[in-house]
Design an enzyme around this catalytic site. Structure first.
Site, PDB file in Angstrom:
ATOM      1  N   ARG A   1       0.863  -1.189   0.000  1.00 42.14           N
ATOM      2  CA  ARG A   1       0.000   0.000   0.000  1.00 42.14           C
ATOM      3  C   ARG A   1       0.896   1.234   0.000  1.00 42.14           C
ATOM      4  NH1 ARG A   1      -1.223   2.512   4.570  1.00 42.14           N
ATOM      5  NH2 ARG A   1      -1.236   0.650   5.883  1.00 42.14           N
TER       6      ARG A   1
ATOM      7  N   HIS B   1      -3.318   4.305   4.890  1.00 48.41           N
ATOM      8  CA  HIS B   1      -4.456   3.396   5.001  1.00 48.41           C
ATOM      9  C   HIS B   1      -5.738   4.094   4.580  1.00 48.41           C
ATOM     10  CE1 HIS B   1      -7.233   0.421   6.568  1.00 48.41           C
ATOM     11  NE2 HIS B   1      -7.842   1.389   7.234  1.00 48.41           N
TER      12      HIS B   1
ATOM     13  N   TYR C   1       4.802   4.923  11.171  1.00 40.64           N
ATOM     14  CA  TYR C   1       5.099   3.500  11.357  1.00 40.64           C
ATOM     15  C   TYR C   1       5.910   2.865  10.227  1.00 40.64           C
ATOM     16  CZ  TYR C   1       0.790   3.183   8.508  1.00 40.64           C
ATOM     17  OH  TYR C   1      -0.178   3.342   7.528  1.00 40.64           O
TER      18      TYR C   1
END
Length: 394
Positions: free
Chosen positions: A278, A282, A291
């Protein structure tokens, strides 16, 4: 009692499954050439360009609509960026009459099947032409004419639903199947296991397509499970399983084409794990810099599935720089113009709040609706969009 014959041993023997290695199907290199020994699936020029245009359309739509969310025009958005080959390559290998049950990042499948920019925008803005009548969050698309089940927010609920729908297709005997998409994070839900077990036991024509993009929102795969990805779980249900390079459009297409054959002709459900990434956040509510590193993202940008397919098309002399420029400019213009048009349309009539739920609207719900209308009439300035639908309002 097991369902198969088994061998007896007379001292304790434990196994954790690590002796099984699941290979990854790859056909197409990043430069558009094929790996030695591989063979591309049969895809004619028209279909190849249909696939590619859907990929580009999805990327441009995602870029523009995230920008619209940042401008305050939308409340929420989710991008497919980096996963276009997984979604569109698999959808293209199906029959258009097959059912698609999406998670929330499969707008590319709709684009491939012909969902127009107008239809995308109507849903995103929840206007009077939205098929869902403004009842859903943005990106929760649905289209009965394109056999695309409406997206629902709760994670993984579509997986057992797909098994049930595929069981109906098996009973109908019309030669159709259901594909259900989900991420590796959703595979941690109980619905995943219930859906796969039920599909295997009842032998239904279902394809379970896992987009393993490395993260369940901010949780990396190595903190989600200790095993080798999602594919080994198929063995627990004695399900045909394959792992594929999810950024390789030809490999995804070939794997799904073969999976559909097993599902439709032999009623053998299949689990496909597509290894992808990805590239975007998100959702518009997420900040991936918290992260994962920019260096990690850069590695995967070099594996861009759209560029990989573009290189393949160019090698086959099916695509050119001038065609790429024209497509990019035209789609950016169409997305922008359509967004402006969709924004100006009014919301669905207020009555749609209580229709389509019951055959006849019950008295209690009607009474509540009348109170709502009275409230809006009293405070029309607080509800300007709703007031225009209430007689006597502002």
């Amino acid at each position: 009692m097991t369902t198969t014959k088994y061998k007896s041993v007379y001292t304790p023997v434990f196994t954790d499954g690590s002796e099984y290695h699941i290979p990854t199907l790859k056909l197409l290199k990043q430069d558009g050439s094929l790996y030695k020994g591989s063979k591309a699936p049969v895809i004619d020029k028209d279909k190849a360009l249909r696939i590619y245009r859907a990929m580009v359309t999805t990327r441009i739509l995602d870029e523009r609509m995230l920008g619209a969310q940042r401008q305050g025009r939308l409340s929420f958005y989710m991008q497919c960026t980096g996963e276009e080959a997984s979604v569109i390559g698999s959808a293209a290998a199906l029959n258009d009459a097959d059912m698609i049950m999406a998670q929330y990042r499969e707008q590319g499948a709709l684009a491939y099947r012909g969902f127009t920019i107008d239809e995308f925008m109507n849903q995103l803005f929840g206007n009077e032409r939205d098929y869902g009548k403004g009842r859903q969050m943005p990106v929760h698309y649905g289209s009965s004419k394109l056999n695309y089940m409406t997206v629902s927010s709760p994670l993984a609920t579509q997986i057992p639903q797909a098994t049930g729908y595929a069981y109906g297709q098996k009973m109908a005997g019309d030669g159709h199947c259901t594909i259900v998409y989900f991420g590796e994070g959703a595979a941690s839900e109980g619905d995943f296991h219930a859906g796969l077990n039920m599909a295997a036991v009842h032998r239904v024509p279902a394809i379970f397509f896992c987009r393993n993009n490395g993260y369940a929102i901010s949780t990396p795969a190595n903190e989600q499970f200790a095993a080798d990805g999602i594919a080994p779980r198929g063995f627990g249900y004695k399900m045909d399983t394959i792992r594929v390079d999810g950024n390789d459009i030809l490999a995804v297409y070939q794997a799904t084409e073969a999976a559909r054959k097993l599902a439709v002709e032999e009623n053998r459900p299949v689990l496909i794990e597509a290894m992808t990434y990805r590239l975007a956040a998100h959702s518009s509510s997420d900040d991936p810099s918290g992260y994962r590193s920019k260096d990690e993202e850069a590695v995967w940008r070099e594996k861009d599935p759209i560029l990989r397919m573009q290189n393949w098309l160019t090698r086959k002399k099916w695509w050119s720089e001038s065609e790429e420029k024209e497509l990019q400019e035209r789609m950016r213009r169409e997305v922008l113009e359509t967004m402006k048009r969709a924004q100006k349309l009014p919301p669905p009539p207020l009555e749609t709040l209580v229709t389509d739920v019951y055959d006849e609207v019950p008295p209690l719900l009607n009474a509540q609706f009348e109170k709502l209308k009275a409230h809006i009439r009293k405070y029309p300035d607080e509800y300007p969009k709703s007031a225009i639908h209430v007689q006597g309002g502002a």
